[in-house]
Design a protein around this motif. Structure first.
Motif, PDB file in Angstrom:
ATOM      1  N   TYR A   1       0.840  -1.205   0.000  1.00 44.56           N
ATOM      2  CA  TYR A   1       0.000   0.000   0.000  1.00 44.56           C
ATOM      3  C   TYR A   1       0.877   1.258   0.000  1.00 44.56           C
ATOM      4  O   TYR A   1       2.015   1.241   0.476  1.00 44.56           O
ATOM      5  N   VAL A   2       0.310   2.346  -0.508  1.00 45.25           N
ATOM      6  CA  VAL A   2       0.850   3.688  -0.298  1.00 45.25           C
ATOM      7  C   VAL A   2      -0.272   4.505   0.343  1.00 45.25           C
ATOM      8  O   VAL A   2      -1.369   4.607  -0.211  1.00 45.25           O
ATOM      9  N   ILE A   3      -0.004   5.056   1.518  1.00 45.97           N
ATOM     10  CA  ILE A   3      -1.038   5.811   2.240  1.00 45.97           C
ATOM     11  C   ILE A   3      -0.416   7.098   2.766  1.00 45.97           C
ATOM     12  O   ILE A   3       0.101   7.160   3.890  1.00 45.97           O
ATOM     13  N   ASP A   4      -0.432   8.116   1.936  1.00 43.19           N
ATOM     14  CA  ASP A   4       0.075   9.443   2.305  1.00 43.19           C
ATOM     15  C   ASP A   4      -0.261  10.410   1.176  1.00 43.19           C
ATOM     16  O   ASP A   4      -1.045  10.084   0.270  1.00 43.19           O
ATOM     17  N   GLY A   5       0.342  11.593   1.185  1.00 44.90           N
ATOM     18  CA  GLY A   5       0.038  12.594   0.171  1.00 44.90           C
ATOM     19  C   GLY A   5       0.431  12.197  -1.230  1.00 44.90           C
ATOM     20  O   GLY A   5      -0.040  12.805  -2.207  1.00 44.90           O
ATOM     21  N   ALA A   6       1.269  11.174  -1.386  1.00 49.41           N
ATOM     22  CA  ALA A   6       1.695  10.732  -2.712  1.00 49.41           C
ATOM     23  C   ALA A   6       0.540  10.194  -3.548  1.00 49.41           C
ATOM     24  O   ALA A   6       0.608  10.190  -4.779  1.00 49.41           O
ATOM     25  N   VAL A   7      -0.545   9.736  -2.916  1.00 49.68           N
ATOM     26  CA  VAL A   7      -1.653   9.133  -3.671  1.00 49.68           C
ATOM     27  C   VAL A   7      -2.623  10.178  -4.200  1.00 49.68           C
ATOM     28  O   VAL A   7      -3.519   9.847  -4.993  1.00 49.68           O
ATOM     29  N   ILE A   8      -2.479  11.428  -3.787  1.00 50.08           N
ATOM     30  CA  ILE A   8      -3.420  12.473  -4.201  1.00 50.08           C
ATOM     31  C   ILE A   8      -3.057  12.921  -5.610  1.00 50.08           C
ATOM     32  O   ILE A   8      -1.964  13.455  -5.830  1.00 50.08           O
ATOM     33  N   PRO A   9      -3.946  12.737  -6.596  1.00 50.65           N
ATOM     34  CA  PRO A   9      -3.569  12.904  -8.008  1.00 50.65           C
ATOM     35  C   PRO A   9      -3.731  14.310  -8.565  1.00 50.65           C
ATOM     36  O   PRO A   9      -3.568  14.509  -9.759  1.00 50.65           O
ATOM     37  N   ARG A  10      -4.054  15.273  -7.716  1.00 52.28           N
ATOM     38  CA  ARG A  10      -4.249  16.647  -8.186  1.00 52.28           C
ATOM     39  C   ARG A  10      -4.125  17.603  -7.003  1.00 52.28           C
ATOM     40  O   ARG A  10      -4.047  17.184  -5.849  1.00 52.28           O
ATOM     41  N   SER A  11      -4.113  18.898  -7.294  1.00 54.61           N
ATOM     42  CA  SER A  11      -4.071  19.892  -6.226  1.00 54.61           C
ATOM     43  C   SER A  11      -5.392  19.878  -5.456  1.00 54.61           C
ATOM     44  O   SER A  11      -6.437  19.485  -5.985  1.00 54.61           O
ATOM     45  N   LEU A  12      -5.333  20.330  -4.219  1.00 54.54           N
ATOM     46  CA  LEU A  12      -6.513  20.358  -3.347  1.00 54.54           C
ATOM     47  C   LEU A  12      -7.077  21.759  -3.154  1.00 54.54           C
ATOM     48  O   LEU A  12      -8.252  21.925  -2.846  1.00 54.54           O
ATOM     49  N   GLY A  13      -6.233  22.768  -3.288  1.00 56.90           N
ATOM     50  CA  GLY A  13      -6.690  24.140  -3.084  1.00 56.90           C
ATOM     51  C   GLY A  13      -6.767  24.551  -1.631  1.00 56.90           C
ATOM     52  O   GLY A  13      -7.143  25.681  -1.318  1.00 56.90           O
ATOM     53  N   VAL A  14      -6.436  23.637  -0.726  1.00 55.93           N
ATOM     54  CA  VAL A  14      -6.360  23.918   0.706  1.00 55.93           C
ATOM     55  C   VAL A  14      -5.145  23.189   1.264  1.00 55.93           C
ATOM     56  O   VAL A  14      -4.592  22.297   0.613  1.00 55.93           O
ATOM     57  N   ASN A  15      -4.727  23.549   2.467  1.00 55.92           N
ATOM     58  CA  ASN A  15      -3.643  22.817   3.125  1.00 55.92           C
ATOM     59  C   ASN A  15      -4.042  21.353   3.212  1.00 55.92           C
ATOM     60  O   ASN A  15      -5.167  21.025   3.606  1.00 55.92           O
ATOM     61  N   PRO A  16      -3.155  20.430   2.871  1.00 58.89           N
ATOM     62  CA  PRO A  16      -3.586  19.035   2.651  1.00 58.89           C
ATOM     63  C   PRO A  16      -3.665  18.129   3.860  1.00 58.89           C
ATOM     64  O   PRO A  16      -4.127  16.991   3.734  1.00 58.89           O
ATOM     65  N   LEU A  17      -3.261  18.579   5.053  1.00 56.66           N
ATOM     66  CA  LEU A  17      -3.126  17.629   6.157  1.00 56.66           C
ATOM     67  C   LEU A  17      -4.425  16.909   6.499  1.00 56.66           C
ATOM     68  O   LEU A  17      -4.437  15.709   6.774  1.00 56.66           O
TER      69      LEU A  17
END
Length: 553
Positions: A505-521
């Motif tokens: 598994y990969v479980i962290d910010g690396a799996v997010i495939p685009r910008s969020l427009g807010v702080n990602p935590l």
């Protein structure tokens, strides 16, 4: 609070689950699977930094930077700040037990719902309802709130005056900080925030709800083993179907081997966007079949850190630390307020501008930082009078997040992670942010300073502290690196497009495939909680998320 990490000699050769990394993704995973009865090992490359031990003077802080470029590197692998200087973009990440939560501002925002209906995500993310539950669980454990006295802080008032002149009204930011004495969900006593402004250098009060005060101690309370000073290099599957993680000592101990291998049927990479992507790229080079999309869709989350110099009134945006360097001066949390620029028609035009505070450990070096921009007189005045009374008392700091095209790409060069993003500095977001920040600074009577270090080794490249992507979610292996459950796609020639590597598994910010427009935590934490819900359902496990009882005095 007792230390969480164990001596390296206590490392067992095999566990049920090995979690690589100790930030939001790693903390959630370790807590939930330890609660489910699994024997969990958490592997962290950095060191453990107890509350009260974060740097408060520049003489200490200057040793906390690891700077890496194409042909050079300096600083310790155990330094808190890991700075990667790139040809197209610079990236700043944290290193330590607790990951980015140690030195971020704690801003905890939910993205616009349109973010998750974007075609970049697998459909299940928006459709199965489990992300909403992930956010509920994340908020219950990180407990974000707005400072009830945010509007009393001088830096908030300065932003408020400038924003209103532009027709924009600031709001108090929700941050993962406690403003009253309390007990964390892991049962740890926490003191109330003193509004010292040092969040981004590490909270010496213990008021910030970091992973090191929430998920990680909960994991330890339920039997997890935590180890620091070890860096995962590769993962591979043995003939027996068990995963083998090769570890290298980032802080070698006398008499201990520099390299060792640990085994588990389940391995979770949670080493952050840079760390997890690098491990998989190196593992692919060693023979692990992966999706061809590995390293793709890196996003800087539309980040910018900028300054306003010479405001007409004091701003009080330099931290005083704990214990306070200046009696009676309240700065507020690193971020107390923000202006939200919304666009109901075009999501990519939305952005958040937050007033910020620089940690007190930077105070003595601030005059030097601004010399390259021709502000020598002000710098000399501040050296004489101190940054709390001289021109730097009117220094504004801004943190802004928005949207970019997620066009960056990671690769390995000479066995090291390399980022390429041609024309990154020309992304439309930066022009929008420059225009808005210039107006805000002008309304305060100051001059906009996009980068005070532009004349140095930093150059003119954009920089981000919110790296995302590299192991992005996808519908299948032609579209992404992991599926919506964070399972790694199998890239072998005979495998189906949706086949996965069982137990990886990969479980962290690396799996997010685009910008969020807010702080990602908060989103990273919610996606991690969601992944654990699926993990438990798929494997017939159960666990509670009820807070622990307070620790005995």
């Amino acid at each position: 609070m007792s230390r969480l990490s164990l001596p390296r000699a206590a490392l067992k050769p095999r566990y049920d689950v090995v979690v690589v990394g100790s930030g939001y993704g790693g903390g959630v995973t370790a807590s939930r699977l330890a609660r489910a009865g699994k024997r969990v090992a958490v592997i962290e490359r950095g060191r453990e930094i107890p509350t009260g031990s974060f740097p408060q003077k520049f003489s200490d802080l200057r040793h906390e930077f690891r700077v890496t470029g194409k042909n050079f590197r300096s600083g310790s692998e155990q330094a808190i700040y890991d700075v990667r200087l790139g040809r197209d973009m610079h990236v700043l990440v944290a290193c330590g037990l607790g990951g980015g939560s140690l030195v971020n501002a704690g801003v905890s925002l939910v993205p616009d719902r349109r973010v998750f209906t974007d075609h970049a995500w697998p459909g299940q993310i928006a459709q199965d309802g489990m992300l909403d539950e992930g956010f509920r669980r994340a908020e219950a454990w990180l407990r974000p709130v707005a400072d009830p006295r945010a509007r009393e802080m001088t830096k908030f008032k300065v932003l408020e005056r400038a924003g209103r002149a532009m027709g924009a009204e600031p709001v108090a930011s929700r941050i993962a900080v406690t403003f009253e004495d309390t007990v964390s969900p892991a049962g740890i006593a926490q003191a109330a925030c003193t509004r010292c402004g040092d969040c981004c250098a590490g909270c010496n009060v213990g008021a910030k709800n970091t992973v090191a005060l929430t998920y990680l101690p909960d994991a330890v309370n339920h039997g997890a083993d935590v180890f620091t000073g070890l860096k995962a290099e590769t993962v591979r599957k043995g003939a027996d179907g068990v995963w083998k993680v090769m570890l290298r000592a980032s802080a070698p101990e006398p008499g201990e081997p520099d390299e060792t291998t640990i085994e588990a049927p389940v391995v979770v990479l949670a080493a952050g966007t840079l760390g997890s992507t690098e491990i998989l790229l190196r593992s692919r080079a060693a023979g692990l079949p992966l999706s061809d999309k590995i390293g793709h869709r890196f996003s800087a989350n539309g980040d910018i850190i900028a300054f306003g110099y010479g405001a007409k009134t004091p701003v009080n945006a330099v931290g005083v630390g704990h214990p306070a360097k200046v009696d009676g001066l309240e700065i507020g949390a690193s971020v107390s307020g923000q202006i939200e620029f919304r666009d109901p028609e075009t999501l990519s035009n939305q952005l958040n501008v937050q007033e910020g505070a620089l940690p007190s450990a930077f105070a003595s070096v601030l005059p030097v930082m601004f010399v390259p921009n021709g502000r020598l007189l002000g710098a000399l005045q501040s050296l004489i009078s101190g940054v709390y009374k001289g021109p730097f008392a009117s220094l504004q700091t801004f943190f802004a997040v928005s949207h970019d095209s997620a066009s960056g790409r990671f690769s390995l060069e000479d066995d090291a992670l390399s980022l390429a993003w041609e024309n990154a500095k020309d992304e439309p977001v930066y022009a929008r942010l420059d225009a808005i920040l210039s107006k805000l600074v002008a309304e305060s009577g100051g001059a906009y300073v996009k980068n005070p270090l532009a004349g140095t080794v930093m150059g003119h490249q954009p920089a981000t502290a919110h790296p995302l992507g590299g192991c992005g979610m996808g519908r299948d292996r032609t579209d992404g690196v992991v599926d919506h459950k964070c399972r790694v796609f199998n890239g072998a020639a005979g495998a189906g497009d949706t086949d996965v590597h069982d137990g990886l598994y990969v479980i962290d910010g690396a799996v997010i495939p685009r910008s969020l427009g807010v702080n990602p935590l908060l989103t990273i934490t919610a996606l991690s909680e969601r992944a654990m819900l699926h993990f438990a359902r798929d494997r017939g496990l159960s666990y509670t998320t009820a807070p622990a009882a307070p620790a005995a005095a």
